[in-house]
Design an enzyme around this catalytic site. Sequence first.
Site, PDB file in Angstrom:
ATOM      1  CG  ASN A  82      -2.257   0.644   0.941  1.00 32.59           C
ATOM      2  OD1 ASN A  82      -2.302   1.695   0.308  1.00 32.59           O
ATOM      3  ND2 ASN A  82      -3.334   0.061   1.437  1.00 32.59           N
ATOM      4  CG  HIS A 112      23.827   4.071  11.078  1.00 30.86           C
ATOM      5  ND1 HIS A 112      24.428   4.484   9.913  1.00 30.86           N
ATOM      6  CD2 HIS A 112      22.494   4.124  10.839  1.00 30.86           C
ATOM      7  CE1 HIS A 112      23.503   4.788   9.020  1.00 30.86           C
ATOM      8  NE2 HIS A 112      22.317   4.570   9.559  1.00 30.86           N
ATOM      9  N   GLY A 139      -0.380  -1.648   8.634  1.00 31.61           N
ATOM     10  CA  GLY A 139       0.037  -0.274   8.394  1.00 31.61           C
ATOM     11  C   GLY A 139       0.934   0.282   9.485  1.00 31.61           C
ATOM     12  CB  THR A 162      13.297  -5.606  17.943  1.00 29.70           C
ATOM     13  OG1 THR A 162      12.638  -6.399  18.937  1.00 29.70           O
ATOM     14  CG2 THR A 162      12.760  -4.183  17.989  1.00 29.70           C
ATOM     15  CE  LYS A 163      14.143  -9.779  21.638  1.00 28.34           C
ATOM     16  NZ  LYS A 163      13.718 -10.247  22.946  1.00 28.34           N
ATOM     17  CE  LYS A 180      -6.411 -15.311  17.211  1.00 26.87           C
ATOM     18  NZ  LYS A 180      -7.582 -14.629  16.697  1.00 26.87           N
TER      19      LYS A 180
END
Length: 183
Positions: A82, A112, A139, A162-163, A180
């Site tokens: 989208n 970085h 989104g 992050t994982k 879930k």
Amino acid sequence: MTEQEKMAAALWFNPADKVLAKQRVQAKALCAQLNQQGPLPFKAHQELARQLFGKVGSCYIEPNFFCDYGKNIELGQNFYANHNCVILDAAKVSIGDDVLFGPGVQIYTVTHPLDAAQRKTGLEQGKAVTIGNSVWVGGGAIILPGVTIGEGAVIAAGAVVTKDVPAYKVVAGNPATIIKNLD
């Protein structure tokens, strides 16, 4: 070893390198074409995608779309993104078949140095992102460097991943956690 070879090997590289800078300019020009064309017939859309990306099954990407290199992105069949998708592809981004992105999805492969003195050097490192088949990314979700998302997973809107996400799990939040099971 060239800066492009370092980038491909997930080593620290200099993005100011002339070859890499030229590749980014070319990718930005193709993104601009994709974004300015308006609704394109499917065949014309696929042709632009094939020029931009490293591999394309079939896709439809709403404007505006942005990436750094394009050639590091591999798309499976039936990919849909989208509006306002950003993929910073200093490393490989592999996206499976039947994957949907909501508006404003962002994928970052570049990182970085944590050390401030090292950051001043301008060096970057890319860590690959892999998204399995039949994944839905809601989104505004952000997927960070080095993450793998398993088949059939759902990333809730606004999640910061992050994982790694196992197959057939729904994750939400910042940082994203499993909320879930779908299997």
